[in-house]
Design an enzyme around this catalytic site. Structure first.
Site, PDB file in Angstrom:
ATOM      1  N   HIS A 160       5.440   4.754   0.868  1.00  0.00           N
ATOM      2  CA  HIS A 160       4.135   5.435   0.806  1.00  0.00           C
ATOM      3  C   HIS A 160       3.352   5.017  -0.445  1.00  0.00           C
ATOM      4  CE1 HIS A 160       5.870   8.192   3.854  1.00  0.00           C
ATOM      5  NE2 HIS A 160       6.955   8.061   3.111  1.00  0.00           N
ATOM      6  N   SER A 281     -16.118 -13.809 -12.224  1.00  0.00           N
ATOM      7  CA  SER A 281     -17.299 -13.121 -11.713  1.00  0.00           C
ATOM      8  C   SER A 281     -18.513 -13.676 -12.431  1.00  0.00           C
ATOM      9  CB  SER A 281     -17.171 -11.630 -11.982  1.00  0.00           C
ATOM     10  OG  SER A 281     -18.452 -11.025 -11.980  1.00  0.00           O
ATOM     11  N   LYS A 287     -13.737 -10.621 -15.795  1.00  0.00           N
ATOM     12  CA  LYS A 287     -13.013 -10.603 -14.526  1.00  0.00           C
ATOM     13  C   LYS A 287     -12.226 -11.868 -14.237  1.00  0.00           C
ATOM     14  CE  LYS A 287     -13.047  -7.940 -11.617  1.00  0.00           C
ATOM     15  NZ  LYS A 287     -14.016  -7.481 -10.615  1.00  0.00           N
ATOM     16  N   GLU A 294      -6.773 -12.689  -1.523  1.00  0.00           N
ATOM     17  CA  GLU A 294      -7.775 -11.884  -0.801  1.00  0.00           C
ATOM     18  C   GLU A 294      -8.295 -12.631   0.422  1.00  0.00           C
ATOM     19  OE1 GLU A 294     -10.831  -9.684  -3.303  1.00  0.00           O
ATOM     20  OE2 GLU A 294      -9.817 -10.891  -4.811  1.00  0.00           O
TER      21      GLU A 294
END
Ligand code: ARG
Length: 467
Positions: A160, A281, A287, A294
């Site tokens: 979980h 970024s 970043k 992804e």
């Protein structure tokens, strides 16, 4: 005959094809990718026709030389693909006739584009499966070596997405490897059904020429000719099988990607991915984004889509060939390309994963991850499991209040919850003790992880030996 009417079938037509219809029905813009397989199939077909006496040896040689020259023209980008000629098959045949004259028109004896295209796709799939398999092996090898290196590295295991029990990082990576081992089996199983030859089925019923399908199958490296001509030209279940394999593989890669994305975040801080797999970024200078995982996660969607396209394409099609089947190529090509790219990305990236051991260890220590170990300890001392569960639950509640992990409590603090607890409890409350105690096949103990890595290595090289 009008110039706009296709030379290959224009004989019974009294007006040229509508310009829009010609464009709408043409597949050459995408099926030209099958040119190498189309030429390979035609060379085998001509060789077989000469062997059974349908072509002379001179005709065969002229055809083969012409086709080889065309292959060169295509490779050099000199070939002039024509949309009015509809597809890769008729483009190549028309060019052959242009080059060698009337003999070029004899190549299509005893075959049809229906068995030709089915053969081309199967040859293409076989070639691509073999390339994909190389990448899949490389990825599995990378995982096995990473797991072996990190057999002792401790991290929290989750259920979980909540800290559950400590595991070793190597054990986690070997879980990924198991998923891929099953994908690998599915790929090889799919290859068996791909590698069967439709050529000779002709349009649908077979041909009246004395063809020898075993010869052609052998020349093309197929295991055998297909059994039924109607089935041979119409079914694309092998393409559905491939996209099923691809969907399950990408589902697995998306799960791994998700974990990589989480682990690289500041909140988890479990691993570092080298800069070459990340991007920045344009607005936030701090970043470093895990774009590669992804994107793999994102590409899963298009592969599922291709599986749905092909299943729906085949649904309710009456026997035998229908033009619908021309729609099999784009989903299949894109599935192949996506699988190849995603496997390459992963095979390059996985060996470069840098675990942040101290941070993983700290995370495992924080989440009461040895609570089950304390319960098992009490059971070994004669406490019933349900009572042990309750005792440990109270200890955890106390730990939450006092901001102490179980291993940070004194013996007296622990004894408030059960008299059975003695000094030896601290051996099981350490993370090292917890993982080492799960010492059975399939368990997370470091020595089990090393043994599992060794078995995985052996299974993989047994495959390589050609199973
Ligand atoms: N371009 C067609 C395809 O991809 C080749 C077979 C066409 N056969 C036919 N009878 N129209 O399926």
């Amino acid at each position: 005959m009008s110039q706009a009417t296709n030379q290959s079938w224009g004989g019974r037509f009294s007006e040229p094809t509508d310009a829009f219809v010609a464009r709408f029905t043409a597949s050459v813009n995408f099926d030209q990718r099958l040119a190498p397989q189309d030429i390979q199939g035609s060379i085998a077909h001509a060789t077989m026709l000469a062997r059974v006496g349908v072509l002379t040896d001179d005709e065969r040689d002229a055809i083969i030389n012409g086709l080889n020259e065309i292959q060169g023209e295509i490779e050099r980008g000199e070939f002039n693909w024509s949309v009015p000629l509809e597809d890769v098959h008729m483009n190549i045949e028309a060019r052959l006739t242009e080059k060698i004259g009337i003999t070029g028109k004899k190549l299509h004896t005893g075959r049809s584009r229906n068995d030709q295209v089915a053969t081309d796709i199967r040859l293409f799939m076989r070639d691509e499966i073999d390339v994909i398999e190389v990448e899949l092996k490389r990825l599995r090898e990378g995982m096995i070596e990473l797991a072996d290196r990190e057999a002792e590295t401790i991290m929290p295991g989750f259920t979980h997405l909540q800290t559950a029990q400590p595991v070793t990082f190597g054990h986690h990576i070997l879980a990924w490897q198991e998923m891929l081992a099953r994908d690998h089996e599915r790929l090889l199983d799919c290859r068996k059904r791909v590698n069967v030859m439709p050529l000779g089925a002709a349009a649908l019923a077979g041909t009246t020429y004395p063809i020898d399908r075993h010869v052609t199958a052998e020349l093309l490296g197929f295991d055998r000719p297909t059994e039924n001509s109607l089935d041979a030209v119409s079914d694309r279940d092998f393409a559905i099988e491939f996209t099923s394999f691809a969907s399950i593989l990408l589902m697995h890669l998306s799960r791994m990607s998700e974990e990589l994305v989480l682990w690289t975040s500041a909140q988890f801080n479990f691993i570092d991915l080298p800069d070459r797999f990340c991007t920045g970024s344009s607005i936030m200078p701090q970043k470093k984004n895990p774009d590669v995982p992804e994107l793999v996660r994102g590409k899963t969607g298009r592969v599922y889509g291709h599986l749905m396209s092909l299943l729906t394409l085949m649904k309710s099609q009456p026997l035998a060939y229908n033009k619908d089947n021309q729609e099999d190529k784009e989903p299949l090509f894109d599935a192949v390309d996506t699988v190849r790219d995603c496997l390459k990305a992963f095979a390059d990236m996985v060996p470069a994963i840098e675990p942040k051991k101290a941070s993983m260890y700290e995370a495992a220590r924080r989440g009461f991850s040895t609570a089950t170990d304390l319960a098992d300890y009490l059971v070994r001392k004669g406490v019933a499991f349900r009572d042990a569960h309750e005792i440990v639950g109270q200890s955890v509640a106390y730990g939450l209040k006092s901001e102490k992990d179980l291993s940070e409590m004194s013996l007296d603090e622990l004894k408030q919850f059960s008299d059975t607890i003695e000094q030896d409890v601290f051996e099981v409350l350490t993370l090292e003790g917890s993982v080492a105690a799960r010492n059975h096949i399939g368990g997370t103990a470091p020595n089990q992880v090393r043994a599992a890595a060794q078995r995985a290595r052996e299974a993989l090289s047994a495959l390589k030996a050609g199973a």
